[in-house]
Design an enzyme around this catalytic site. Structure first.
Site, PDB file in Angstrom:
ATOM      1  N   GLU A 179       0.818  -1.217   0.000  1.00  0.00           N
ATOM      2  CA  GLU A 179       0.000   0.000   0.000  1.00  0.00           C
ATOM      3  C   GLU A 179       0.850   1.265   0.000  1.00  0.00           C
ATOM      4  O   GLU A 179       0.409   2.331   0.426  1.00  0.00           O
ATOM      5  CB  GLU A 179      -0.939   0.011   1.207  1.00  0.00           C
ATOM      6  CG  GLU A 179      -1.936  -1.110   1.242  1.00  0.00           C
ATOM      7  CD  GLU A 179      -2.997  -1.061   0.144  1.00  0.00           C
ATOM      8  OE1 GLU A 179      -2.872  -0.231  -0.782  1.00  0.00           O
ATOM      9  OE2 GLU A 179      -3.935  -1.874   0.214  1.00  0.00           O
ATOM     10  N   HIS A 211      -3.188   2.110   8.497  1.00  0.00           N
ATOM     11  CA  HIS A 211      -4.161   1.351   7.710  1.00  0.00           C
ATOM     12  C   HIS A 211      -4.297   0.002   8.394  1.00  0.00           C
ATOM     13  O   HIS A 211      -3.296  -0.700   8.596  1.00  0.00           O
ATOM     14  CB  HIS A 211      -3.676   1.180   6.263  1.00  0.00           C
ATOM     15  CG  HIS A 211      -4.424   0.095   5.527  1.00  0.00           C
ATOM     16  ND1 HIS A 211      -5.795   0.057   5.460  1.00  0.00           N
ATOM     17  CD2 HIS A 211      -3.982  -0.999   4.859  1.00  0.00           C
ATOM     18  CE1 HIS A 211      -6.173  -1.016   4.767  1.00  0.00           C
ATOM     19  NE2 HIS A 211      -5.088  -1.680   4.392  1.00  0.00           N
ATOM     20  N   TYR A 251     -22.485  11.152  18.764  1.00  0.00           N
ATOM     21  CA  TYR A 251     -21.843  12.449  18.487  1.00  0.00           C
ATOM     22  C   TYR A 251     -20.342  12.328  18.227  1.00  0.00           C
ATOM     23  O   TYR A 251     -19.738  13.160  17.534  1.00  0.00           O
ATOM     24  CB  TYR A 251     -22.123  13.447  19.623  1.00  0.00           C
ATOM     25  CG  TYR A 251     -21.278  13.234  20.847  1.00  0.00           C
ATOM     26  CD1 TYR A 251     -21.677  12.373  21.880  1.00  0.00           C
ATOM     27  CD2 TYR A 251     -20.045  13.868  20.970  1.00  0.00           C
ATOM     28  CE1 TYR A 251     -20.891  12.168  22.986  1.00  0.00           C
ATOM     29  CE2 TYR A 251     -19.245  13.669  22.079  1.00  0.00           C
ATOM     30  CZ  TYR A 251     -19.669  12.815  23.087  1.00  0.00           C
ATOM     31  OH  TYR A 251     -18.882  12.604  24.175  1.00  0.00           O
ATOM     32  N   HIS A 282     -12.377  -3.954   2.691  1.00  0.00           N
ATOM     33  CA  HIS A 282     -10.947  -3.908   2.932  1.00  0.00           C
ATOM     34  C   HIS A 282     -10.591  -3.561   4.392  1.00  0.00           C
ATOM     35  O   HIS A 282     -10.038  -4.404   5.081  1.00  0.00           O
ATOM     36  CB  HIS A 282     -10.314  -2.907   1.956  1.00  0.00           C
ATOM     37  CG  HIS A 282      -8.831  -2.907   1.904  1.00  0.00           C
ATOM     38  ND1 HIS A 282      -8.104  -2.468   0.825  1.00  0.00           N
ATOM     39  CD2 HIS A 282      -7.911  -3.281   2.826  1.00  0.00           C
ATOM     40  CE1 HIS A 282      -6.821  -2.580   1.065  1.00  0.00           C
ATOM     41  NE2 HIS A 282      -6.673  -3.080   2.284  1.00  0.00           N
ATOM     42  N   TYR A 311     -12.741  20.716  23.358  1.00  0.00           N
ATOM     43  CA  TYR A 311     -12.584  19.410  24.005  1.00  0.00           C
ATOM     44  C   TYR A 311     -11.311  18.710  23.533  1.00  0.00           C
ATOM     45  O   TYR A 311     -10.555  18.142  24.335  1.00  0.00           O
ATOM     46  CB  TYR A 311     -13.826  18.566  23.687  1.00  0.00           C
ATOM     47  CG  TYR A 311     -13.708  17.089  23.963  1.00  0.00           C
ATOM     48  CD1 TYR A 311     -13.338  16.617  25.220  1.00  0.00           C
ATOM     49  CD2 TYR A 311     -13.989  16.158  22.961  1.00  0.00           C
ATOM     50  CE1 TYR A 311     -13.239  15.271  25.466  1.00  0.00           C
ATOM     51  CE2 TYR A 311     -13.897  14.807  23.206  1.00  0.00           C
ATOM     52  CZ  TYR A 311     -13.521  14.358  24.451  1.00  0.00           C
ATOM     53  OH  TYR A 311     -13.417  13.021  24.677  1.00  0.00           O
ATOM     54  N   HIS A 361      -6.961  -3.651   9.112  1.00  0.00           N
ATOM     55  CA  HIS A 361      -8.124  -4.462   8.748  1.00  0.00           C
ATOM     56  C   HIS A 361      -8.912  -4.725  10.032  1.00  0.00           C
ATOM     57  O   HIS A 361      -8.995  -5.859  10.506  1.00  0.00           O
ATOM     58  CB  HIS A 361      -7.674  -5.773   8.098  1.00  0.00           C
ATOM     59  CG  HIS A 361      -6.989  -5.573   6.774  1.00  0.00           C
ATOM     60  ND1 HIS A 361      -6.623  -6.620   5.966  1.00  0.00           N
ATOM     61  CD2 HIS A 361      -6.609  -4.453   6.114  1.00  0.00           C
ATOM     62  CE1 HIS A 361      -6.037  -6.149   4.861  1.00  0.00           C
ATOM     63  NE2 HIS A 361      -6.014  -4.828   4.934  1.00  0.00           N
TER      64      HIS A 361
HETATM   65  P1  13P Z   1       1.477  -5.201   3.255  1.00  0.00           P
HETATM   66  O1  13P Z   1       2.028  -6.272   4.164  1.00  0.00           O
HETATM   67  O2  13P Z   1       2.076  -5.259   1.871  1.00  0.00           O
HETATM   68  O3  13P Z   1       1.564  -3.850   3.911  1.00  0.00           O
HETATM   69  O4  13P Z   1      -0.065  -5.509   2.988  1.00  0.00           O
HETATM   70  C1  13P Z   1      -0.994  -5.553   4.036  1.00  0.00           C
HETATM   71  C2  13P Z   1      -2.299  -4.942   3.676  1.00  0.00           C
HETATM   72  O5  13P Z   1      -3.103  -4.754   4.553  1.00  0.00           O
HETATM   73  C3  13P Z   1      -2.620  -4.568   2.283  1.00  0.00           C
HETATM   74  O6  13P Z   1      -3.815  -3.836   2.271  1.00  0.00           O
END
Ligand code: 13P
Length: 241
Positions: free
Chosen positions: A94, A113, A138, A180, A233, A115
């Site tokens: 990514e 990022h 909220y 994703h 806040y 999951h």
């Molecule tokens: P990488 O290990 O290449 O970062 O991939 C993990 C991932 O979540 C791809 O969306």
């Protein structure tokens, strides 16, 4: 903006730590996800990024990859070919998502990022694709607006995914990615990780509410009041760029 670490090695160690905490906090598992920090080298804008497909427990500071933010057109790689990198490891698949977000979002000092299970569960539902997570609570304001959008589906690692995330993040600092996961931007690694955890908590609450009924929404006028108070806040959570 480059974070205020004493050295690049300290910055690298902080990224590895953030990536491990991402899993320890339950917002990611296994080798999924990736973490980056804006890190300029001299006059060259760049980022430090976790490598591809390496277990976080086995990862050391030396495994991280530095990439320039700006890539001359002639050197722009295709989707499969990792950008020229200085380390032994391939950058995260990514890398383009991270690179493109730093290029378009001056307010991003770090990107997480993940999951995350509840956020990703919601990101598989057509109603979330269409409307995102609305202001059922909220604290939706923490992401910068009255909803948390879901970026349209695109193959991982592609320019299409970068564009979809950029659109979903307009005036926001976090979004879902369809089928994703989630993306959270922060001024620092701490802020990006904290926001990812908050988004996952909101996703969990929304998912739970959906199990027992149709959640009521905080109306737009009330959300205006929330945003006005939010500056006091959480002064660190200013309006996103
Ligand atoms: P990488 O290990 O290449 O970062 O991939 C993990 C991932 O979540 C791809 O969306």
């Amino acid at each position: 903006m480059s974070a205020s670490y004493r050295s690049e090695n300290h910055a690298r160690a902080a990224i590895v730590d953030a990536a491990r905490r991402m899993n320890a906090l339950g917002i990611n598992s296994g080798r999924a996800g990736n973490v980056s920090l804006r890190w300029n080298r001299g006059a060259q804008d760049g980022l430090l990024l976790t490598p591809s497909a390496l277990a976080y427990d086995a990862m050391t500071a030396d495994d991280l990859v530095w990439l320039p933010v700006a890539v001359p057109a002639a050197e722009a790689p295709d989707d499969e070919q990792p950008l020229r990198a200085d380390g032994a490891r391939r950058p995260s698949s990514e890398w383009r998502l991270h690179r493109d977000l730093y290029a378009s979002r001056g307010d991003a000092g770090a990107i997480v990022h993940a999951h995350a299970p509840f956020a990703t569960t919601l990101a598989c539902l057509p109603r979330i694709h269409a409307r995102g997570i609305p202001a059922f609570h909220y604290m939706i304001a923490v992401a910068g607006g009255d909803d948390i959008r879901c970026a349209r589906y695109a193959t991982f690692g592609t320019a299409e995914l970068s564009a979809a995330a950029r659109d979903a993040l307009a005036q926001r600092r976090a979004c879902l990615l369809a089928q994703h996961g989630l993306v959270a931007l922060g001024a620092s690694l701490e802020a990006a990780l904290e926001l990812a955890v908050e988004l996952e908590g909101l996703a969990r609450m929304y998912w739970q509410a959906l199990q027992v009924g149709e959640p009521a929404l905080v109306d737009a006028r009330e959300m205006e009041r929330v945003h006005a108070r939010f500056g006091r806040y959480r002064p660190d959570a200013d309006a996103p760029g």
